[in-house]
Design an enzyme around this catalytic site. Structure first.
Site, mmCIF file in Angstrom:
data_model
loop_
_atom_site.group_PDB
_atom_site.id
_atom_site.type_symbol
_atom_site.label_atom_id
_atom_site.label_comp_id
_atom_site.label_asym_id
_atom_site.label_seq_id
_atom_site.Cartn_x
_atom_site.Cartn_y
_atom_site.Cartn_z
ATOM 1 N N ARG A 98 0.392 2.523 10.752
ATOM 2 C CA ARG A 98 0.691 1.026 9.637
ATOM 3 C C ARG A 98 2.346 1.574 10.427
ATOM 4 N NH1 ARG A 98 1.366 1.895 3.208
ATOM 5 N NH2 ARG A 98 2.811 0.746 3.524
ATOM 6 N N ASN A 152 -6.734 -3.763 3.104
ATOM 7 C CA ASN A 152 -6.357 -4.882 3.236
ATOM 8 C C ASN A 152 -5.931 -5.105 5.475
ATOM 9 O OD1 ASN A 152 -4.824 -5.362 1.417
ATOM 10 N ND2 ASN A 152 -3.529 -3.871 1.814
ATOM 11 N N CYS A 173 -7.672 -7.154 -4.784
ATOM 12 C CA CYS A 173 -6.263 -6.786 -4.439
ATOM 13 C C CYS A 173 -5.824 -5.925 -5.804
ATOM 14 C CB CYS A 173 -5.769 -7.615 -3.842
ATOM 15 S SG CYS A 173 -3.381 -7.520 -4.263
ATOM 16 N N HIS A 203 -2.243 -12.031 -1.147
ATOM 17 C CA HIS A 203 -0.569 -11.706 -1.160
ATOM 18 C C HIS A 203 0.467 -12.946 -0.621
ATOM 19 C CE1 HIS A 203 -1.319 -6.953 0.450
ATOM 20 N NE2 HIS A 203 -1.545 -7.257 -0.609
ATOM 21 N N TYR A 253 5.120 -10.043 -3.345
ATOM 22 C CA TYR A 253 5.163 -10.385 -1.810
ATOM 23 C C TYR A 253 6.172 -11.627 -0.908
ATOM 24 C CZ TYR A 253 1.446 -6.478 -0.581
ATOM 25 O OH TYR A 253 1.203 -5.532 -0.785
#
Length: 435
Positions: A98, A152, A173, A203, A253
Site C-alpha cells: 500500500r 478493495n 463498502c 468509491h 472519494y
C-alpha cells in the site's frame, strides 16, 4: 443454510485488525444468525497477527457466553468447505505494498491513493487473481455459499468475480453505511428513519436523495453545504455553489477528481512530513495489535474506529443477517448493473440500493441519474474493465490502456513511467506480467 444446525462462516484475512469488529457483530446478532463455527483464515506471513486477533475473538465469544466455535487456520480449503458465508478482507502485499501504491504516483505528480488512480489499479492487479483463486475453492467446496467481499477496490473485485467465476458474490463498502449514520445524526433520528439514494459505482457515487422519515432533505443539506468524510480522506470542504449546481452530495472519494490540485498538494506535503495514509495506518495497526495482545481485553477496543474502514463489518453482518432471514430491507451494495444504468455495460458492477432477499439482492433503479455524472462514471468504468482484463491476462498493453484512460493520469508518458516502475516494484505479487 439449515436453521437447526447453525451456520459456518469463513473470514479470509482473519488476521486483519478489523476482525474484532466483525466478531462483535456476530455476537450482537447471534439471536438472528446463530453461528456454529467461525473460521478465521490467513496466510503464513499473517500467522502472528492471526493468533493475536484470533485469541481476542475467542475471548470475546467466551465473554458473551455463546456456543460459537472459533477456529484459526492457515488452511483456506478447510475453512471454506461447507461454509454458508465466506467473507474476504485481504491485503495482498500487506501495508508495504500500500505504501508503494501511494508513494510512487505522488513522485510522478499523480494522486497516490489506495483504491483510486494508479494505486487502486495496482491493488486490483495484485488482488483479483487471489480472489479468483479463492472462488475456485468455493465452487468446489461450498457451491451454495455467498461470497461477501469487502477487499478493495470492492467494485473491481466484485465485477471480476461475476465475470470469471460461478460464485454468488456481493461487494460491500463502508462509505454508504457511514453516510446513513451521518444523516441520522444530522437529524437526530434512528438509522431506520433515513433512506439515502446512491447513484454510481464503488468509491464514485453521488447521493441524489436523502429521505428522513419520508421527507426529502437533499436541498436543505446542499443549501447548508453539508458534506461528510472518512478518516482516510482529508476533511477540507466543497464549494457550496458547486454542490448546489450538482444537485447531489458526492462521496468524499470524488474530491480526488473534483479537487485534484488541492488533494495532490495535501498528499505531497503529507508524504514529506509524516508519510501517506499507509504510514499512518501502520502506526495505528501497531497500537491496535499491542492492545489486542492484552489477555484482559474481551471486547472490541474503541481505537479500532480510527481506521478508515470503520463500520465495514457492521455492513457485512447486516447483509448476512438479511440474507439468512430473508428480511427484504434496503442496503447499498455492489452488484451487477443489468439494466439499471443504460450508459454502462450490463456486466458492470455498480453501487446501488438493493432489496435484500434470501436469494440475494435485487437492485433498485434510482429515481434520478444526473446527466453530468454519467461521463465520469463511464470513463472510470472503462478503466475498471481494462484493469480486470489486465489482472486476469497479465497483458502489459491492456494494463497501459487502463493506466492511460484513468482520468487522474495526465499523459501517456506519465502512464508508461508509472506502469513500468509499479510493475517492477510489485514483481513478486504479479507473476502474470513476468512470464
Amino acid at each position: 443454510m439449515t436453521q437447526q444446525q447453525g451456520l459456518k462462516i469463513a473470514v479470509i484475512g482473519g488476521g486483519s485488525s478489523y476482525t474484532p469488529e466483525i466478531v462483535e457483530g456476530f455476537i450482537k446478532h447471534y439471536d438472528q444468525m446463530p453461528i456454529r463455527e467461525l473460521w478465521l483464515v490467513d496466510i503464513e506471513e499473517g500467522k502472528h497477527k492471526l493468533e493475536i486477533v484470533g485469541n481476542l475473538a475467542k475471548r470475546m465469544v467466551e465473554e458473551a457466553g455463546l456456543p460459537m466455535q472459533v477456529n484459526l487456520t492457515l488452511n483456506r480449503r478447510e475453512a471454506i468447505a461447507g461454509a454458508d458465508f465466506v467473507t474476504t478482507q485481504i491485503r495482498v502485499g500487506l501495508l508495504e505494498a500500500r505504501k508503494r501504491d501511494e508513494h510512487i504516483p505522488i513522485q510522478h505528480g499523480v494522486i497516490g491513493q489506495e483504491t483510486t488512480g494508479p494505486g487502486g489499479m495496482f491493488k486490483a492487479l495484485r488482488t483479483v487473481p487471489i480472489i479468483l483463486d479463492i472462488c475456485k475453492d468455493i465452487e468446489e467446496l461450498a457451491p451454495n455459499a455467498w461470497l461477501l467481499n469487502f477487499t478493495n477496490p470492492a467494485g473491481i473485485v466484485t465485477e471480476a468475480v461475476a465475470k470469471h467465476s460461478k460464485v454468488k458474490s456481493i461487494g460491500l463498502c463502508n462509505s454508504p453505511i457511514n453516510f446513513q449514520k451521518f444523516l441520522a445524526q444530522q437529524y437526530d433520528v434512528s438509522e431506520q428513519d433515513v433512506l439515502p439514494e446512491f447513484v454510481g459505482i464503488n468509491h464514485l457515487h453521488w447521493v441524489t436523495s436523502a429521505l428522513v422519515k419520508g421527507e426529502e432533505k437533499l436541498d436543505e443539506l446542499l443549501d447548508g453545504g453539508t458534506t461528510y468524510t472518512a478518516k482516510n480522506v482529508p476533511t477540507f470542504g466543497w464549494s457550496v455553489p458547486f454542490l448546489q449546481s450538482l444537485r447531489s452530495i458526492p462521496t468524499y472519494y470524488l474530491k480526488y477528481f473534483y479537487m485534484t490540485d488541492v488533494m495532490f498538494a495535501e498528499m505531497k506535503e503529507a508524504l514529506e512530513k509524516n508519510g501517506t495514509r499507509a504510514d499512518v495506518v501502520s502506526r495505528v495497526e501497531k497500537e491496535l495489535f499491542e492492545l489486542y495482545q492484552d489477555v484482559n481485553l474481551k471486547v472490541k477496543p474503541k481505537q479500532l474506529e480510527q481506521r478508515g474502514g470503520a463500520y465495514y463489518s457492521e455492513a457485512a453482518v447486516k447483509l448476512m443477517t438479511s440474507i439468512y432471514n430473508d428480511t427484504r430491507d434496503i442496503q447499498t451494495l455492489n452488484v451487477m448493473n443489468g439494466n439499471i444504468y443504460d450508459f454502462l455495460p450490463q456486466d458492470a458492477s455498480i453501487e446501488v440500493n438493493c432489496v435484500v432477499t434470501a436469494q440475494g439482492p435485487i437492485p433498485l433503479p434510482p429515481q434520478h441519474v444526473p446527466n453530468h455524472v454519467k461521463g465520469l462514471l463511464h470513463a472510470v468504468k472503462v478503466y475498471e474493465e481494462l484493469t480486470i482484463e489486465a489482472a486476469v491476462t497479465g497483458d502489459r498493453g491492456i494494463a497501459l490502456q487502463a493506466m492511460v484512460h484513468h482520468p487522474l493520469v495526465p499523459s501517456v508518458d506519465v502512464a508508461e513511467k508509472l506502469l513500468d516502475e509499479m510493475l517492477e516494484a510489485n514483481k513478486s505479487y504479479l507473476p502474470q506480467f513476468f512470464k
